[in-house]
Scaffold this active site. Sequence first.
Site, short mmCIF file in Angstrom:
data_model
loop_
_atom_site.label_atom_id
_atom_site.label_comp_id
_atom_site.label_asym_id
_atom_site.label_seq_id
_atom_site.Cartn_x
_atom_site.Cartn_y
_atom_site.Cartn_z
N GLU A 68 10.48 -1.66 6.85
CA GLU A 68 11.60 -0.89 7.39
C GLU A 68 12.58 -0.67 6.23
O GLU A 68 13.27 -1.61 5.81
CB GLU A 68 12.25 -1.66 8.54
CG GLU A 68 13.60 -1.15 8.99
CD GLU A 68 13.64 0.34 9.33
OE1 GLU A 68 12.75 0.85 10.04
OE2 GLU A 68 14.60 1.00 8.86
N CYS A 70 -1.07 6.47 9.53
CA CYS A 70 0.16 5.87 10.03
C CYS A 70 -0.14 4.59 10.78
O CYS A 70 -1.00 4.56 11.65
CB CYS A 70 0.86 6.79 11.02
SG CYS A 70 1.39 8.32 10.31
N GLU A 120 0.83 -1.19 0.00
CA GLU A 120 0.00 0.00 0.00
C GLU A 120 0.87 1.25 0.00
O GLU A 120 1.94 1.27 0.59
CB GLU A 120 -0.91 -0.01 1.24
CG GLU A 120 -1.89 -1.16 1.18
CD GLU A 120 -2.81 -1.25 2.39
OE1 GLU A 120 -3.94 -1.68 2.22
OE2 GLU A 120 -2.39 -0.90 3.51
N CYS A 145 6.75 -6.55 7.59
CA CYS A 145 7.90 -6.01 8.31
C CYS A 145 8.30 -7.00 9.38
O CYS A 145 7.44 -7.68 9.96
CB CYS A 145 7.53 -4.67 8.96
SG CYS A 145 8.94 -3.85 9.77
N1 SAH Z 1 9.81 1.24 9.70
C1 SAH Z 1 9.90 2.67 9.54
C2 SAH Z 1 8.89 3.25 8.59
C3 SAH Z 1 7.46 2.81 8.75
S1 SAH Z 1 6.55 3.44 10.12
C4 SAH Z 1 9.85 3.34 10.88
O1 SAH Z 1 9.62 2.67 11.86
O2 SAH Z 1 10.06 4.53 10.94
C5 SAH Z 1 6.23 5.11 9.81
C6 SAH Z 1 5.69 5.85 11.03
O3 SAH Z 1 4.38 5.40 11.39
C7 SAH Z 1 6.57 5.63 12.23
O4 SAH Z 1 6.88 6.80 12.88
C8 SAH Z 1 5.69 4.75 13.10
O5 SAH Z 1 6.02 4.86 14.39
C9 SAH Z 1 4.32 5.29 12.80
N2 SAH Z 1 3.24 4.39 13.24
C10 SAH Z 1 3.26 3.05 13.21
N3 SAH Z 1 2.13 2.55 13.72
C11 SAH Z 1 1.35 3.59 14.08
C12 SAH Z 1 0.05 3.71 14.65
N4 SAH Z 1 -0.68 2.64 14.95
N5 SAH Z 1 -0.42 4.96 14.85
C13 SAH Z 1 0.30 6.04 14.53
N6 SAH Z 1 1.53 5.98 14.00
C14 SAH Z 1 2.07 4.77 13.77
#
Ligand code: SAH
Length: 366
Positions: free
Chosen positions: A181, A353, A104, A124
């Site tokens: 990631e 997110c 996505e 991931c």
């Molecule tokens: N693996 C990378 C990129 C993907 S996550 C990383 O961890 O940065 C991208 C962003 O979405 C990150 O800041 C993560 O913490 C946030 N995120 C993940 N799950 C979330 C949720 N349930 N609610 C809000 N933000 C979330």
Amino acid sequence: MNESRETLADSSSTPANIRDMTLDEVEQMIATAGERPYRARQILHWLYARGAESFDEMRDLPSSLRQYLKQNFKLGAEALSFVSRSTDGTRKILIRLADGEEIESVIIPSQDRVTLCMSSQVGCALACEFCATARMGLHRNLTAAEMLSQIYAARRELAAGPSRGAAIEDLTNYVFMGMGEPLANYPRLIRTLTIMTADWGMNISPRRITVSTVGLVPMMERLLGEIPVNLAVSLHATTNALRDRLAPINKRYPLEVLLDACRNLPLKRRARITFEYVMLAGVNDSAADARRLVKLLAAMKGKVNLIFYNPLENSPLETSTRAAVEAFQAILRNGNLTATIRESRGLDIAAACGQLYAEQHSPAAN
Ligand code: SAH
């Protein structure tokens, strides 16, 4: 892990995708085909500047070379994509890959920009407690061509119809904050970023690209040495005990190691690291947490982005109240940190997110 010499040979049975190749590689291929070197740039110009979708369109190539390309390479993108449109203008694109896996991407229009949130892996492996993608586990890495296919799909979608109220109708910013990631798929990420930023490629300024990582320290250091993109680090906690739980990779690269590395990154003069912090009620959102964060990030070229937690099914975690988020932000600001609040976008289409999760992979429990 030493994958930096990764070659295109790992997909040996299928023809190589020309959209996985860098200028050097196309030049080598052209030499093997017995053609003149300048043909390489000509081909890449067709692909990235003129948006060719077939080798037949490349009319100024000798027909023998077109034939050679058609026999040995594919140029095609993903198999299929589906779009969900949110009432707030956000659009989620689901792309089905050739092997049936799905990823996505999210188009996020705002006042002055249109951001594409891109995936880097199918699923991931890093098991962050609050993230939906983590629940899939890691299915596989994306190839560069697959990562780039998200940009084409998004452009097609934008060309098909404008977002309500949006002034800009082309992508302006790219963030690797979708599924996966990115630094765990390092060689292919570098390949993707190279094609995105090269003058022979998509010619996108690296300042318009952000790579978000949960904190794979060695790769963070290498990345900024190779391509000066923006870096976002998902921090989420101010103690090792809590971060071990929320983002288990912390056991390998604990806070002090991560932040030390951040302090020593080769940042461009005015660049700053964005620290992402998902606000979890009663877990990491107290005044004491905010004060610890101020201490941890003192003397750091960084800023904080506070994120409302988007709840997952069957999870005990809850999002902080707006009042708690604002109080947290006020403490950071008093401590001289720049702190912004990221509003959730695309919640109604599960595009926010941490909500990216290809539906077909729903656990049997559902
Ligand atoms: N693996 C990378 C990129 C993907 S996550 C990383 O961890 O940065 C991208 C962003 O979405 C990150 O800041 C993560 O913490 C946030 N995120 C993940 N799950 C979330 C949720 N349930 N609610 C809000 N933000 C979330």
